[in-house]
Design an enzyme around this catalytic site. Structure first.
Site, PDB file in Angstrom:
ATOM      1  N   ASP A 296     -84.558  95.546 -22.957  1.00 10.84           N
ATOM      2  CA  ASP A 296     -84.993  97.080 -23.090  1.00 10.84           C
ATOM      3  C   ASP A 296     -84.590  97.348 -24.411  1.00 10.84           C
ATOM      4  OD1 ASP A 296     -85.569  99.706 -22.679  1.00 10.84           O
ATOM      5  OD2 ASP A 296     -84.496  99.950 -20.537  1.00 10.84           O
TER       6      ASP A 296
HETATM    7  C1  NOJ Z   1     -86.572 102.404 -22.653  1.00 15.46           C
HETATM    8  C2  NOJ Z   1     -86.706 102.364 -20.934  1.00 15.46           C
HETATM    9  O1  NOJ Z   1     -85.747 102.230 -20.246  1.00 15.46           O
HETATM   10  C3  NOJ Z   1     -88.048 101.430 -20.687  1.00 15.46           C
HETATM   11  O2  NOJ Z   1     -88.121 101.367 -19.399  1.00 15.46           O
HETATM   12  C4  NOJ Z   1     -88.964 101.517 -21.788  1.00 15.46           C
HETATM   13  O3  NOJ Z   1     -90.007 100.537 -21.209  1.00 15.46           O
HETATM   14  C5  NOJ Z   1     -88.641 101.328 -22.953  1.00 15.46           C
HETATM   15  N1  NOJ Z   1     -87.442 102.422 -23.220  1.00 15.46           N
HETATM   16  C6  NOJ Z   1     -89.707 101.558 -24.337  1.00 15.46           C
HETATM   17  O4  NOJ Z   1     -89.973 103.000 -24.141  1.00 15.46           O
END
Ligand code: NOJ
Length: 881
Positions: A296
């Site tokens: 993430d």
């Molecule tokens: C953080 C989020 O938790 C995740 O779900 C997302 O895909 C990424 N940011 C990218 O934006």
């Protein structure tokens, strides 16, 4: 002595994480958080390398040909993001122009394309789950995938099974499907097949136990005034991990998902993206996951340690947004050169990325990415992080097709009819409709006026955060219902302000009024605070005094219909049983066609059949689990002990014999159905044999020079972009290139035993193929029942199959099958469900395998988790290990 490379912070992390692993405590059931000791995640190394078996065998060969031609720098480039906003997508990795591979584009969201235009906004995952319709789940995934593909996206960052929805107030539950793992598993598998059939790689996220927003990242929590230094640890025992949180990820892997995103939180006090137990042991070995694990965004906290623990791609590539440095990039190049990451591990990362790439049909000649996440202007910077390379970045390609038709259909087929007294619904040319509530109307500043939908104004058709996307239009309930009223020559008035009490009073008190009250409850991602809700909801009541609004209107109007748009259950106990509240509908988060979808149901153009994918309890406490709102471990990682085990949502209420207001799986129709003739047939499936044997040794693909001079930035070839993450070294001296004053010291202290092994490794009994031991997917029983439409309208019905596994620690019943059937008035249809071996097995912590216990097993078929109309037993079960 071997050299190693890490920036200082990385070395500190790795040493600490490894020291705690050496304590040698066992990973078993039910020991977390007791006796003052912290939950612990044991080591598992080396990281499993891909095998060339199964469906992916052909493309494995293609990927192998490609990867074998790559230089070390090119391999690193494919594993490392180029930095936040350094290219057009929310995540991009480096390209390999020499061989025609352009940068992979990773883009949110699970409801449609984030940060662009001329895209559709689909219903939330939770909403499509309420359809209990596999075909609609697949169709939604396929349509989203098509749109992604046409914008040049390589990986869609969805679907979501973490959160699964442990705590009803969890901010991102709506992005996933349901707190029931079986329903979520089907939602994951169908979405993934749809997305990948459309030609983009799906990403199952967030692995794993990512059940709340609060404390998910220490810096974010610091911003909210919490003094914590580490992310929350979700402390989960072995049984619960297998039977609940990992379950839908097993479906995802079985469905061939190409990528998985590891989560921000820690699991048993080891960060999700460097947790070797979770990534190496459970995901890649036991579940046989063959694709790549991406972090993430900013969830990576170490360099070498995360590589050894099974991370394959770092996102967005920089240590945190726009630092210009990376745990990987140059550091990974150096780590391979000095041997702290094996060449085989790097090759495996790249193979894991390129195999699904070819598997979904992507080529070495993909068209350009035709949008920019960072501006809707036609002309803008290609490298938005530093405003560089101004050019045409948005081609405004309309990718929507006629997806509005599908979205409208899903919205209607997902609307759950919770109450319908006196056949109030469907409406038939009512004399006077009074629509009440802000949730029926538009956001006065437009549906996209709050970035990432970070406000709750107007009708709620999406939650907030990275799980949302910009609306091309948003049909409000007010506009759609007014159009219907005009067609019917109905008198129609709406008041779209919850606090216009005197106006509302006078309107709904008038003769013949059918009042339709629209209310909502919102939530989203933790980086945005909406009305004091920092991602997770603060409470389970309706927003903008919605409960008071309903009570005020229903006190005056004997025909009050309530429509709820929400991200999960709300507490309806104060008004649901009022005789004046004649109908209640949960419409979820329907996406762009919201108003049309609800109109179709209210007027009977669609006969509702959806089922609530979560329980509506009368108190918050009945859910058995909740968000941890306050730090409980000083300024160290908050400890979230999942002591309720597998007992969340309906399983929690069943365990305490608590009566819900509306149980999981419940939903009414405008017709009625009867259930009869349950038949359970054993298929005579064979025995369950543990997987045995060993893997091949880790392969390597190609060779690399050890001369640091060949890894320097090629100044003559292209200009250096500030903050961009490259694989190049900035010095021919390793220590200088590492920027680590401790470079070259004590490699043995932080590399766990076996981390570098490339020898054949033992297979796990419960593993052996994508999805785990293939025999877990054997059909053991076929269950059928006859469903008859006993009313006078054509309709649809969702018979559900539940099992009781019979043990003292088992839930009373668990969903294990469902089918959405269309049955004409007076007609009958056969419900058919297959019980797989996994459906009737428990996780055995001693054997580390699935077993069918000796406890008597009962099968139920019914219309909800509490309307178990038919039942039978599974005879002749023998334990097969
Ligand atoms: C953080 C989020 O938790 C995740 O779900 C997302 O895909 C990424 N940011 C990218 O934006």
């Amino acid at each position: 002595m071997k050299l190693h490379v890490l920036v200082v912070v990385v070395a500190a992390w790795a040493t600490r994480a490894f020291a705690s692993r050496l304590q040698g405590r066992q990973y078993n059931s039910g020991t977390w958080g007791s006796n003052g000791t912290l939950a612990y995640s044991p080591p598992f190394y080396p990281s499993p390398w891909m095998t060339s078996t199964g469906e992916w065998a052909d493309v494995y060969a293609q990927a192998k040909d490609f990867v074998s031609q790559l230089t070390l720098l090119e391999k690193v480039n494919i594993t490392t993001g180029v930095g936040w906003a350094s290219e057009r997508c929310v995540g991009n990795v480096g390209s390999v122009p020499r061989l025609g591979l352009r940068s992979l584009c990773l883009q949110d969201s699970p409801v449609g394309i984030r940060f662009t235009d001329y895209n559709s906004v689909f219903s939330s995952g939770q909403t499509v789950a309420a359809t209990f319709d596999r075909n609609l789940m697949y169709a939604r995934g396929y349509a989203m995938g098509k749109e992604m593909k046409d914008k040049g996206i390589t990986v869609q960052l969805g679907p979501v099974a973490g959160p699964i929805g442990r705590a009803p107030a969890g901010g991102r539950n709506w992005e996933g499907f349901s707190p029931d793992p079986y329903l979520t598993g089907i939602g994951m598998a169908e979405s993934i097949k749809g997305i990948q059939d459309a030609g983009v790689i799906a990403c199952a996220k967030h692995f794993v136990a990512n059940e709340q927003e609060r404390f998910r990242q220490a810096p974010e929590a610091n911003g909210y005034g919490f003094n914590i230094s580490e992310s929350l640890s979700s402390n989960v025992d072995d049984v619960t991990m297998h039977e609940l949180y990992m379950w839908p990820f097993a479906d995802a892997v079985k469905a061939g998902v190409g990528s998985i995103m590891c989560s921000y939180n820690q699991i048993n006090n080891s960060y999700g993206c460097q947790n070797s137990k979770m990534l190496n042991n459970l995901l890649k070995n036991e579940l046989g996951f063959q694709g790549f694990v991406m972090s993430d965004w900013q969830a990576q906290h170490t360099g070498v340690a995360s590589a050894a623990a099974g991370l394959d791609m770092t996102m967005p590539g920089d240590t945190s947004f726009n630092t210009g440095v990376s745990y990987w990039g140059a550091n990974l190049t150096l780590a391979v050169l000095n041997g702290t990451v094996s060449a085989a591990r790097l090759d495996d990362m790249v193979m894991r990325i390129m195999t699904p790439y070819f598997y979904v049909g992507l080529t070495l000649d993909e068209p350009e990415i035709n949008f920019s996440s960072w501006t809707l202007d036609t002309i803008g910077p290609l490298h938005a992080s530093v405003g560089a390379n101004i050019q045409e970045v948005n081609y405004h390609v309309d990718v929507r097709r006629d997806h509005n038709v599908l979205i409208r259909n899903i919205g209607a087929r997902a609307t759950v009819l919770l109450k319908n007294s006196n056949n109030t619904l469907p409406l038939e040319s009512p004399k006077f409709v009074a629509v009440i509530g802000e949730d029926a109307g538009p956001n006065p500043l437009g549906p996209n006026s709050c970035p990432d939908r970070g406000c709750d104004k107007g009708t709620l058709a999406s939650g907030w955060g990275s799980g949302s996307s910009d609306f091309p239009f948003l049909v409000t309930p007010d506009s759609a219902l007014q159009a219907q009223a005009l067609a019917d020559n109905t008198r129609y008035e709406s008041i779209l302000d919850n606090y216009a009490t005197s106006k509302i009073t006078s309107l709904v008190s008038q003769a013949n009024a059918t009042a339709i009250v629209f209310v909502n409850a919102d939530s989203g991602e933790g980086y945005l605070n909406v009305d004091g809700n920092e991602g997770d909801r603060n409470n389970l009541t309706l927003w903008h005094s919605g409960d008071e609004l309903i009570m005020n209107v229903s006190a005056l109007c004997p025909n009050t219909i309530v429509v709820i748009h929400s991200t999960g259950p709300t507490l309806v106990g104060g008004w649901y049983d009022s005789p004046n509240v004649t109908a209640i509908l949960w419409a979820g988060l329907p996406g762009e066609e919201s108003g049309n979808s609800i109109t179709d149901v209210l007027y009977g153009k669609v006969n509702p059949a959806a089922r609530t994918p979560f329980t509506w309890a009368s108190t918050r406490a009945s859910y058995g689990a909740d968000v941890l709102y306050e730090p409980n471990n000083g300024n160290a990682a908050p400890q979230d002990d999942f002591t309720e085990g597998v007992f969340i949502d309906y399983r929690a209420l069943d365990r305490t014999n608590t009566t819900p207001i509306y149980e999981f799986g419940f939903g009414l129709s405008y017709t009625t159905f009867s259930y009869s003739n349950l038949v359970i047939t054993s298929t005579g499936a064979g025995n369950y044999n543990p997987t045995t044997g060993f893997t091949q040794p880790a392969p390597t693909f190609g060779d690399h020079s050890t001369n640091l001079a060949s890894y320097q930035f090629p100044n003559s070839k292209f200009p250096y972009i500030k903050e961009y993450i490259y694989p190049y070294l900035n010095s021919t001296d390793a220590e200088t290139a590492s920027m680590d004053p401790n470079y070259g010291e004590t490699v043995e202290q932080f590399l766990p035993p076996n981390a570098l092994s490339t020898n054949p490794q033992p297979l796990l009994a419960a593993g052996g193929a994508p999805g785990g031991n293939p025999a877990l997917w054997d059909v053991m029983y076929t269950v059928t029942a006859t469903i008859t439409n006993t009313g006078d309208r054509n309709g649809e019905e969702v018979p559900q199959l539940y099992v009781s596994l019979g043990g003292p620690n088992d839930p009373l019943v668990m969903l294990r099958g469902f089918e959405r059937l269309s049955i004409d008035a007076g007609g009958s249809a056969t419900f058919t469900a297959s019980l797989l071996r996994r459906d009737i097995s428990n996780w055995d912590t001693v054997q580390q395998n699935w077993v069918i216990t000796n406890y008597p097993k009962t099968v139920y078929v019914g219309s909800s988790s509490r309307k178990l109309l038919l039942s039978g037993t599974l005879d002749g079960i023998i334990i097969r290990h």
